[in-house]
Design a protein around this motif. Structure first.
Motif, PDB file in Angstrom:
ATOM      1  N   LYS A 137       1.115  -1.286   0.085  1.00 25.28           N
ATOM      2  CA  LYS A 137      -0.274   0.613   0.060  1.00 25.28           C
ATOM      3  C   LYS A 137       0.691   1.086   0.241  1.00 25.28           C
ATOM      4  O   LYS A 137       0.776   2.324  -0.783  1.00 25.28           O
ATOM      5  CB  LYS A 137      -0.883  -0.376   0.856  1.00 25.28           C
ATOM      6  CG  LYS A 137      -1.889  -0.830   0.927  1.00 25.28           C
ATOM      7  CD  LYS A 137      -3.132  -0.541   1.881  1.00 25.28           C
ATOM      8  CE  LYS A 137      -4.317  -1.846   1.625  1.00 25.28           C
ATOM      9  NZ  LYS A 137      -5.402  -1.973   3.186  1.00 25.28           N
ATOM     10  N   GLU A 138       1.888   0.968   0.510  1.00 23.41           N
ATOM     11  CA  GLU A 138       2.762   2.274   1.081  1.00 23.41           C
ATOM     12  C   GLU A 138       3.709   3.009  -0.555  1.00 23.41           C
ATOM     13  O   GLU A 138       3.545   3.392  -0.933  1.00 23.41           O
ATOM     14  CB  GLU A 138       4.292   2.158   1.543  1.00 23.41           C
ATOM     15  CG  GLU A 138       4.281   2.453   3.426  1.00 23.41           C
ATOM     16  CD  GLU A 138       4.852   2.258   4.206  1.00 23.41           C
ATOM     17  OE1 GLU A 138       5.539   2.320   3.899  1.00 23.41           O
ATOM     18  OE2 GLU A 138       4.674   2.420   4.992  1.00 23.41           O
ATOM     19  N   GLU A 139       3.763   1.505  -0.993  1.00 20.97           N
ATOM     20  CA  GLU A 139       4.351   1.718  -2.408  1.00 20.97           C
ATOM     21  C   GLU A 139       3.117   1.795  -3.811  1.00 20.97           C
ATOM     22  O   GLU A 139       3.998   2.998  -5.066  1.00 20.97           O
ATOM     23  CB  GLU A 139       5.375   0.794  -2.683  1.00 20.97           C
ATOM     24  CG  GLU A 139       6.482   0.777  -1.997  1.00 20.97           C
ATOM     25  CD  GLU A 139       7.199  -0.878  -2.028  1.00 20.97           C
ATOM     26  OE1 GLU A 139       6.986  -1.199  -3.349  1.00 20.97           O
ATOM     27  OE2 GLU A 139       8.302  -1.154  -1.447  1.00 20.97           O
ATOM     28  N   VAL A 140       2.320   1.336  -4.375  1.00 26.96           N
ATOM     29  CA  VAL A 140       1.604   2.061  -4.809  1.00 26.96           C
ATOM     30  C   VAL A 140       0.199   2.734  -4.633  1.00 26.96           C
ATOM     31  O   VAL A 140       0.181   3.549  -5.787  1.00 26.96           O
ATOM     32  CB  VAL A 140       0.750   0.386  -5.783  1.00 26.96           C
ATOM     33  CG1 VAL A 140       2.272  -0.346  -5.567  1.00 26.96           C
ATOM     34  CG2 VAL A 140       0.029  -0.161  -4.287  1.00 26.96           C
ATOM     35  N   GLU A 141       0.247   3.377  -3.669  1.00 29.23           N
ATOM     36  CA  GLU A 141      -1.505   4.069  -3.382  1.00 29.23           C
ATOM     37  C   GLU A 141      -1.109   5.237  -3.941  1.00 29.23           C
ATOM     38  O   GLU A 141       0.152   5.910  -3.331  1.00 29.23           O
ATOM     39  CB  GLU A 141      -1.819   3.123  -1.732  1.00 29.23           C
ATOM     40  CG  GLU A 141      -2.458   2.658  -1.894  1.00 29.23           C
ATOM     41  CD  GLU A 141      -3.688   2.667  -0.202  1.00 29.23           C
ATOM     42  OE1 GLU A 141      -3.110   3.091  -0.109  1.00 29.23           O
ATOM     43  OE2 GLU A 141      -4.209   1.334  -0.138  1.00 29.23           O
ATOM     44  N   GLY A 142      -1.611   6.381  -4.701  1.00 30.90           N
ATOM     45  CA  GLY A 142      -0.687   7.377  -4.659  1.00 30.90           C
ATOM     46  C   GLY A 142      -0.381   7.379  -6.226  1.00 30.90           C
ATOM     47  O   GLY A 142       0.107   8.684  -6.673  1.00 30.90           O
ATOM     48  N   LEU A 143       0.599   6.220  -6.809  1.00 28.92           N
ATOM     49  CA  LEU A 143       1.679   6.320  -7.454  1.00 28.92           C
ATOM     50  C   LEU A 143       1.273   6.310  -9.229  1.00 28.92           C
ATOM     51  O   LEU A 143      -0.539   5.813  -9.556  1.00 28.92           O
ATOM     52  CB  LEU A 143       2.039   4.675  -7.726  1.00 28.92           C
ATOM     53  CG  LEU A 143       3.119   4.844  -8.468  1.00 28.92           C
ATOM     54  CD1 LEU A 143       3.952   6.001  -7.900  1.00 28.92           C
ATOM     55  CD2 LEU A 143       3.999   3.278  -8.590  1.00 28.92           C
ATOM     56  N   ALA A 144       1.118   6.538  -9.864  1.00 30.95           N
ATOM     57  CA  ALA A 144       0.304   6.822 -10.868  1.00 30.95           C
ATOM     58  C   ALA A 144       0.812   5.885 -12.277  1.00 30.95           C
ATOM     59  O   ALA A 144       2.151   6.032 -12.725  1.00 30.95           O
ATOM     60  CB  ALA A 144       0.230   8.227 -12.055  1.00 30.95           C
ATOM     61  N   THR A 191      -0.725  13.811 -19.843  1.00 32.92           N
ATOM     62  CA  THR A 191       0.359  13.976 -20.588  1.00 32.92           C
ATOM     63  C   THR A 191       1.208  12.921 -18.964  1.00 32.92           C
ATOM     64  O   THR A 191       0.688  13.221 -17.924  1.00 32.92           O
ATOM     65  CB  THR A 191       1.336  15.153 -19.803  1.00 32.92           C
ATOM     66  OG1 THR A 191       0.563  16.732 -20.478  1.00 32.92           O
ATOM     67  CG2 THR A 191       2.433  15.705 -19.737  1.00 32.92           C
ATOM     68  N   VAL A 192       1.737  11.878 -19.928  1.00 34.52           N
ATOM     69  CA  VAL A 192       2.175  11.189 -18.804  1.00 34.52           C
ATOM     70  C   VAL A 192       3.512  11.577 -17.638  1.00 34.52           C
ATOM     71  O   VAL A 192       4.344  10.781 -18.961  1.00 34.52           O
ATOM     72  CB  VAL A 192       1.848   9.652 -18.868  1.00 34.52           C
ATOM     73  CG1 VAL A 192       2.211   8.752 -18.031  1.00 34.52           C
ATOM     74  CG2 VAL A 192       0.401   9.223 -18.936  1.00 34.52           C
ATOM     75  N   GLU A 193       4.196  11.459 -16.671  1.00 32.80           N
ATOM     76  CA  GLU A 193       4.811  11.516 -16.582  1.00 32.80           C
ATOM     77  C   GLU A 193       5.251  10.370 -15.386  1.00 32.80           C
ATOM     78  O   GLU A 193       4.816   9.725 -14.618  1.00 32.80           O
ATOM     79  CB  GLU A 193       5.520  12.472 -15.256  1.00 32.80           C
ATOM     80  CG  GLU A 193       5.184  14.718 -16.983  1.00 32.80           C
ATOM     81  CD  GLU A 193       4.753  15.569 -15.654  1.00 32.80           C
ATOM     82  OE1 GLU A 193       5.728  15.501 -14.470  1.00 32.80           O
ATOM     83  OE2 GLU A 193       4.307  15.815 -16.465  1.00 32.80           O
ATOM     84  N   GLN A 194       6.459  10.712 -15.065  1.00 30.99           N
ATOM     85  CA  GLN A 194       7.003   9.772 -13.750  1.00 30.99           C
ATOM     86  C   GLN A 194       6.512   9.531 -12.684  1.00 30.99           C
ATOM     87  O   GLN A 194       6.803  10.595 -11.379  1.00 30.99           O
ATOM     88  CB  GLN A 194       8.536   9.994 -13.636  1.00 30.99           C
ATOM     89  CG  GLN A 194       9.371   9.010 -12.935  1.00 30.99           C
ATOM     90  CD  GLN A 194       9.740   7.612 -13.399  1.00 30.99           C
ATOM     91  OE1 GLN A 194       9.453   7.348 -14.222  1.00 30.99           O
ATOM     92  NE2 GLN A 194       8.463   5.869 -12.686  1.00 30.99           N
ATOM     93  N   GLY A 195       5.129   9.202 -12.484  1.00 32.42           N
ATOM     94  CA  GLY A 195       4.502   8.334 -11.296  1.00 32.42           C
ATOM     95  C   GLY A 195       3.647   9.736 -11.268  1.00 32.42           C
ATOM     96  O   GLY A 195       3.348   9.759  -9.593  1.00 32.42           O
ATOM     97  N   ASN A 196       3.293   9.944 -12.859  1.00 37.50           N
ATOM     98  CA  ASN A 196       2.193  11.102 -11.942  1.00 37.50           C
ATOM     99  C   ASN A 196       1.619  11.351 -13.556  1.00 37.50           C
ATOM    100  O   ASN A 196       2.227  11.196 -14.672  1.00 37.50           O
ATOM    101  CB  ASN A 196       3.089  12.989 -11.938  1.00 37.50           C
ATOM    102  CG  ASN A 196       2.332  13.661 -11.730  1.00 37.50           C
ATOM    103  OD1 ASN A 196       1.184  13.246 -11.151  1.00 37.50           O
ATOM    104  ND2 ASN A 196       2.449  14.910 -11.699  1.00 37.50           N
ATOM    105  N   ILE A 197      -0.109  12.114 -13.261  1.00 42.78           N
ATOM    106  CA  ILE A 197      -0.654  12.263 -15.092  1.00 42.78           C
ATOM    107  C   ILE A 197      -1.585  13.307 -14.504  1.00 42.78           C
ATOM    108  O   ILE A 197      -1.932  13.619 -13.644  1.00 42.78           O
ATOM    109  CB  ILE A 197      -1.343  10.584 -15.241  1.00 42.78           C
ATOM    110  CG1 ILE A 197      -0.757   9.646 -15.270  1.00 42.78           C
ATOM    111  CG2 ILE A 197      -2.088  11.328 -15.919  1.00 42.78           C
ATOM    112  CD1 ILE A 197      -1.175   8.444 -15.587  1.00 42.78           C
ATOM    113  N   THR A 198      -1.476  14.461 -15.742  1.00 36.57           N
ATOM    114  CA  THR A 198      -1.444  15.319 -15.663  1.00 36.57           C
ATOM    115  C   THR A 198      -2.743  15.124 -16.538  1.00 36.57           C
ATOM    116  O   THR A 198      -2.476  14.782 -17.906  1.00 36.57           O
ATOM    117  CB  THR A 198      -0.456  16.908 -15.899  1.00 36.57           C
ATOM    118  OG1 THR A 198       0.005  16.454 -16.559  1.00 36.57           O
ATOM    119  CG2 THR A 198      -0.160  16.253 -14.097  1.00 36.57           C
TER     120      THR A 198
END
Lengths: 184, 1059
Positions: A31-38, A153-160
């Motif tokens: 959970k720590e690792e994947v939650e919130g990750l894109a 736009t998909v960035e490292q671990g983030n989507i906008t």
């Protein structure tokens, strides 16, 4: 769009965690690792819904570190923006180029060019709000808007994403005051 | 004609004409003029007309000085057309506009023989001078032929005609120069070369004078020259010139004494500044700088002053032969100004630049403004405008008559109008239909011309598709067919072959198999959808990347324009689609200049404060935009920067409002100030100033400046600072404030700013504010003395906040306030041994204080002590089952401010014989309620050390020097402490007798020079050494390694050397 999907994740367990609560530690770490990750193809992991204990298999000890690599299968609630998807978002900030709105973790920018004509020049720097020519519509931080995703736009671990409110049935749906709007 | 610059007077008749050396494209005419023989004055006169306009103005200006009166001259003056007045004014304020004052009476120039002074004198004889005067006279007569009512164009035409006449005549008379007139370039160059001054020519002397007095002085010299010539003793100078350079005039002569003579008695000329101009520089003196480019109708200009500075404007008409023009621009009107009080309005007018907005009479009327009218624009009869507050508005645009040069500058090559600007300018015309005015025709006409301008300009500047013959198509691009049968079809570009492309259609699955289709390049267009991430591959914004937020297609344009939100600077730029390429790359555009990059922390030079730093928020072609540590944005050139401070910024640590450590890269939210509520990442930091970066901000590349104390560290990092222990044990921040465990090296600033009372040592009893704190010591700034003293941390008791003490005087002396410590139990090096238990001992103190004093706070806490941060921390301690939310605001206050008589601590603490543990247990509920619980982890410490510590009389604390080997005085006898048992010790007197005494009974022997001393406080605590000398309050001691240390004398205790 929110959806549920079965996914896999590799967890590196340090020897310190080897013990009676190994499985719950695995779940916690997952959970720590994947939650919130894109995840690039799947979107944001909003929540790990379920980690079937039966799917936690034995790991493999890494030769040089002593860590154990476990592959964990889990069920996650995902949020992935699709092009042309219509979403309800909360405005978080306005600036002279447009406004930012959030759908959960997803940040969507709506440019002034993607607003109806009557909002195009309606930025009010003092109130930090977009105000239509007839002063009817005021989009400011805290408002709810219905928007359509135009690009992402998909960035490292983030989507906008880039959105628009220049279309039928799009635009302000909640003025942020808490009252139920009568627009719909 | 000669525009050699400045006024040139030639008092002498027959000298070589110096000014010829100035090579000028127009000089051919000049040659003709000068080559006209003196015997033909008419030629001279007519050929002079070209220069007449300015010549005569200068005459006018100088005529006051002239004592000789010519009737004709006066007449001329009276009938001078007003046009020339203005020319004269213009000439006066603008030095480089001045034209050479060539009186041109020298008949023949080509004779290059050496002139002796005798020659000059002969040439300057009376009749020559008179002839000159007569000629000038005649020329002025001819001036009268100007009809004052004539149009300027007419005058110009007349002059031209006459000039043509003169050229013809010259052609006939002068043979070799005729070649130049015929445009024989190679010969012209040679001739020009031969005209350069040589050693046989007169020398040039330079004089300094007051700015603006140049012409006047030249006139004076000229008059003097003529007057002397009349008297029969001509001056030996050949000319006097006021060239373009301000504050300088030049005198030409064969001999230096002659120059000195000429300037004698001329006031305002600095004779001492006389300097000869080297031969090589003589041409430079006369070199002409290019004339200002005149503005033309329908040209783009930029405003140069006021709020409009930098704005784009269109020249609608040129007035007064180019001095003024009528421009059209988008108004910047501040309609709110009139509603403000005058002073405020004044400030606002000065500081706030109103945004560009088209003028809308309906809006203005709606605001209740009265002074709105419809008027004709003066001088443009057919144009009806809205007249408002002294300005004319047509179609929403501002129309204004301005001076060229000062108010507007032509849009040069360097700064061509951007597509953005042009579109903003044009937008109004798009919406023309909304304004049902009788000017629709005018508007559409304007729009059309503007559009033409647009396309024209785009062709000219890099905005156009000058280098791309294939519309920037690259294999793999998505294209749209714009011509032919398949209009609207989209496809993927498969190959390019010269002017044809092969395209694979997209989305034609249901149409059966379709192969590749061939198109001409002109039939397809690159298609970039909104939302795509693109890179600009050429043009002004080359190498920027960003996301397409809008695609606009202008009518009459082949290529659509995309509006791109750039990744790095968060600006919107308009770029043609042909210049774009879809790309995932994230670049920052231009981000490097002179070794500096975007977001670098740089040291700025100048600007008053010595250590001004800033962060680069924009990198321009030649300059940076920097936001400095006060949040002020300005432009600096690379030379003004004094290096980067990125690495020191990376190492720096600051404290947020809760005392959390924050570093570069941390995310903080702003708790106060103008940016309150914003959340951002620390990009750079300098001292207490944070340069925060927020992706969602567009201004200053997302950077803004906030003081570190105005921020709160957000996220999970908050807790990490203090607890390095095993996971699961998290130390509440508040706990750290007072009881700082010895095992934590972390700097803790909970005490900083608080008022404390020093409990022991030299400064015992003193009140002071904590200026700085380390894990072991605090620096206390005494209230009563102008002094900062270092005190062991546990020797201070917090008695108040930064505003002063709030303690109860009755309670303050309560011995039990002081933590029982076991400072010097055993240990060969007493201080080291002592330090650790002291900290352990300190923890109960805080527990006591916080536990005991809660009631008083819940009744009357002071607000200063209630930052929200600790509450957050407490919330994360939610596993504490007894934690009562209602008490949370009081937690902070518990730390040791005022004492309350009702203390739960008292019973437990008086329970001296017992170990700490049970008493702690008693207190536990209370402590946990207030969330300041002494962590369980430390309890064992109490059990061992605290218990022993409590064994003694805890009302007294042994002085810090009370340890083994220290020399003391007891009842007048000197002794050495042998064995310390808390407050009491066995001492050995000089006569080897021993006695058990308590700390309060003895006094320390003040150390003297050459004594062996122990440092009991300060930074070097625990150090032993020999006291070398005492200097005021400081002592210099030599440590066993032979190094010298400077220590506060108060920290020293005399000990006996180890035997």
């Amino acid at each position: 769009m929110f959806y549920v999907k079965h996914l896999e994740h590799e967890i590196v367990l340090e020897p310190i965690h080897f013990g009676p609560k190994l499985k719950s530690t695995l779940v916690r770490l997952l959970k720590e690792e994947v939650e919130g990750l894109a995840l690039a193809t799947y979107g944001y992991v909003v929540q790990v819904i379920d980690v079937p204990e039966t799917d936690i298999k034995f790991g493999v000890i890494e030769y040089d570190t002593g860590d154990v690599v476990c592959t964990v299968k889990y069920v996650a609630l995902l949020l992935r923006p699709f092009i042309n998807e219509v979403l309800d978002a909360t405005v978080s900030q306005c600036n002279q180029l447009g406004f930012f709105a959030f759908v959960g973790p997803l940040r969507i920018f709506v440019s002034k060019h993607s607003m109806p004509e009557d909002l195009l020049n309606g930025f009010d720097g003092e109130k930090d709000a977009w105000i239509s020519d007839d002063k009817e519509i005021v989009i400011t931080a805290g408002c709810g808007v219905r928007l359509k995703i135009k690009g992402r736009t998909v960035e490292q671990g983030n989507i906008t994403a880039i959105g628009t409110i220049k279309d039928n049935y799009l635009g302000l749906i909640d003025d942020g005051s808490g009252d139920v709007g009568d627009d719909f | 004609m000669n525009r050699g610059g400045g006024k040139m007077l030639r008092p002498g008749g027959n000298q070589p004409f110096f000014d010829d050396s100035s090579d000028d494209s127009d000089s051919d005419e000049e040659e003709e003029v000068q080559d006209a023989p003196p015997s033909r004055p008419t030629t001279n006169l007519s050929s002079d007309e070209d220069d007449d306009d300015s010549d005569d103005d200068d005459d006018l200006g100088a005529s006051n000085k002239r004592s000789r009166s010519f009737d004709d001259d006066r007449k001329t003056k009276k009938s001078r057309p007003s046009f020339f007045d203005e020319e004269a004014e213009d000439a006066d304020d603008d030095e480089d506009e001045e034209e050479a004052y060539g009186t041109h009476h020298d008949p023949h120039d080509r004779v290059k023989r050496h002139y002796t002074e005798d020659d000059i004198r002969r040439e300057n004889m009376d009749e020559e001078a008179l002839a000159i005067i007569n000629r000038q006279n005649r020329r002025r007569n001819q001036m009268a032929s100007f009809n004052p009512d004539d149009d300027i164009e007419d005058v110009a035409r007349q002059i031209e005609e006459r000039h043509r006449l003169a050229s013809r005549r010259v052609d006939r008379t002068v043979l070799d120069d005729a070649d130049i007139a015929n445009g024989n370039q190679s010969l012209a160059a040679v001739t020009q070369q031969s005209l350069l001054p040589s050693v046989s020519d007169p020398n040039l002397w330079m004089f300094g004078c007051a700015n603006g007095k140049e012409q006047e002085l030249v006139y004076q010299i000229m008059n003097k020259c003529i007057a002397f010539a009349r008297q029969g003793k001509p001056l030996g100078i050949t000319s006097a010139v006021a060239a373009q350079s301000k504050g300088r005039i030049y005198i030409e002569s064969y001999s230096e004494p002659a120059v000195r003579e000429a300037i004698q008695g001329v006031r305002g000329l600095m004779a001492y500044s006389m300097r000869m101009v080297p031969l090589n520089d003589m041409t430079t003196v006369m070199t002409v700088t290019a004339k200002k480019k005149p503005v033309k109708k329908n040209e783009w200009v930029r405003m140069a002053r006021g709020h409009y500075k930098g704005d784009l404007a269109l020249v609608r008409a040129v007035r007064e032969s180019g001095i003024k023009c009528i421009i059209q621009c988008v108004p910047r009107l501040d309609l709110t100004l009139s509603e403000l009080p005058p002073e405020e309005a004044k400030i606002r007018r000065r500081t706030v630049k109103p945004p560009q907005k088209f003028f809308n009479p309906q809006d203005v009327a709606a605001m209740g403004k009265q002074n709105l009218a419809r008027q004709r624009f003066p001088g443009m009869n057919d144009l009806y405008c809205d007249f408002f507050e002294g300005n004319y508005y047509s179609d929403g645009y501002l129309l204004k008559e301005v001076t060229v040069g000062t108010m507007v500058k032509p849009c040069g090559e360097e700064e061509p109008p951007t597509l953005d600007e042009l579109q903003r300018f044009r937008n109004r015309n798009k919406n023309e239909g909304r304004y049902e005015d009788d000017e629709e025709n005018e508007g559409s006409k304007m729009a059309k011309s503007l559009l033409e301008e647009l396309s024209d300009l785009q062709g000219k500047t890099s905005l156009g598709e000058k280098s791309t013959n294939n519309g920037g198509l690259v294999i793999g691009d998505t294209i749209e067919v714009i011509e032919g049968d398949l209009v609207g079809m989209r496809g993927k570009l498969m190959s390019i072959d010269g002017s044809t492309v092969k395209v694979k259609p997209i989305g034609t699955d249901n149409l059966g198999t379709t192969g590749e289709i061939e198109f001409l390049v002109s039939q397809v267009r690159k298609d970039i959808p909104v939302g795509a991430h693109v890179k600009v591959i050429e043009g002004r914004y080359s190498n920027e990347t960003g996301v397409v937020v809008a695609v606009e297609k202008l009518e009459g344009e082949n290529d659509a324009t995309a509006v791109i939100l750039t990744d790095m600077t968060h600006k919107e730029v308009s770029v043609r689609i042909s210049q774009l390429q879809e790309s995932a790359e994230v670049a920052s555009g231009q981000d490097k200049l002179a070794g500096y990059e975007l977001h670098d922390l740089v040291v700025l030079s100048g600007g008053g404060s010595a250590n001004e730093v800033g962060v680069i928020v924009r990198v321009g072609r030649e300059e940076f935009t920097v936001i400095n540590n006060h949040g002020i944005v300005r432009e600096v050139r690379p030379e003004e920067l004094r290096g980067k401070r990125n690495s020191s910024s990376g190492r720096a640590v600051a404290l947020d409002v809760q005392g959390n450590q924050i570093r570069v890269g941390d995310t903080v939210s702003v708790a106060e100030g103008p940016h309150k509520g914003k959340s951002a990442t620390i990009k750079r930091m300098n001292r207490a100033q944070l340069f925060l970066y927020s992706q969602t901000r567009s201004e200053n590349a997302g950077i803004f400046v906030v003081r570190s104390r105005s921020c709160v560290l957000s996220g999970s990092k908050v807790q990490r600072g203090g607890s390095d222990g095993p996971s699961g044990f998290s130390t509440p921040q508040s706990q750290q404030r007072g009881a700082n465990g010895p095992n934590r090296g972390r700097r803790d600033d909970g005490l900083i700013g608080k008022t404390v009372r020093i409990q022991a040592g030299n400064w015992k009893g003193y009140l002071g504010a904590v200026a700085d704190a380390t894990p072991t010591h605090v620096q206390v700034e005494l209230h009563s003395r102008l002094k900062k003293v270092m005190v062991l941390r546990e020797r201070v008791a917090v008695v108040g906040d930064k505003f002063g003490a709030t303690e109860d005087p009755d309670r303050s002396n309560m011995g039990s306030m002081i933590a029982p410590t076991t400072p010097f139990l055993g240990g060969a090096t007493p201080m080291h041994g002592g330090a650790t238990p002291m900290h352990g001992g300190a923890t109960p103190m805080h527990g006591q204080l916080s536990g005991g004093f809660t009631p008083s706070h819940s009744s009357g806490g002071d607000d200063v002590w209630q930052p929200g941060g600790v509450i957050d921390i407490a919330e994360e301690e939610n596993n504490n089952s007894t934690w009562a939310p209602g008490t949370s605001p009081t937690q902070e206050n518990d730390f040791g401010s005022s004492a309350a008589p009702e203390s739960t601590w008292n019973p437990t603490s008086s329970d001296q014989g017992s170990t700490w543990t049970p008493s702690t247990n008693d207190v536990v509920p209370k402590m946990e309620t207030t969330a300041t619980s002494a962590p369980k982890k430390e309890e064992p410490d109490y059990g061992i050390q605290g218990a022993t510590a409590l064994g003694a009389d805890d009302g007294q604390q042994a002085p810090v020097w009370f340890m083994e080997r220290v020399c003391i005085q007891f009842n007048g006898k000197s002794a050495v402490i042998k064995d310390v048992d808390n407050k009491s010790a066995v001492v050995e007197f000089d006569d080897k007798t021993t006695q058990n005494i308590t700390a309060s009974e003895c006094t320390m022997v003040p150390p003297g020079e050459h004594d062996t001393v122990l440092v009991t406080g300060g930074a070097d605590v625990g150090l032993e050494g020999e006291l070398v000398c005492i200097d005021g309050t400081d002592a210099i001691l030599r440590d066993p390694n032979g190094e010298f240390k400077i220590v506060d004398l108060v920290h020293l205790a005399k000990i006996v050397g180890e035997s």
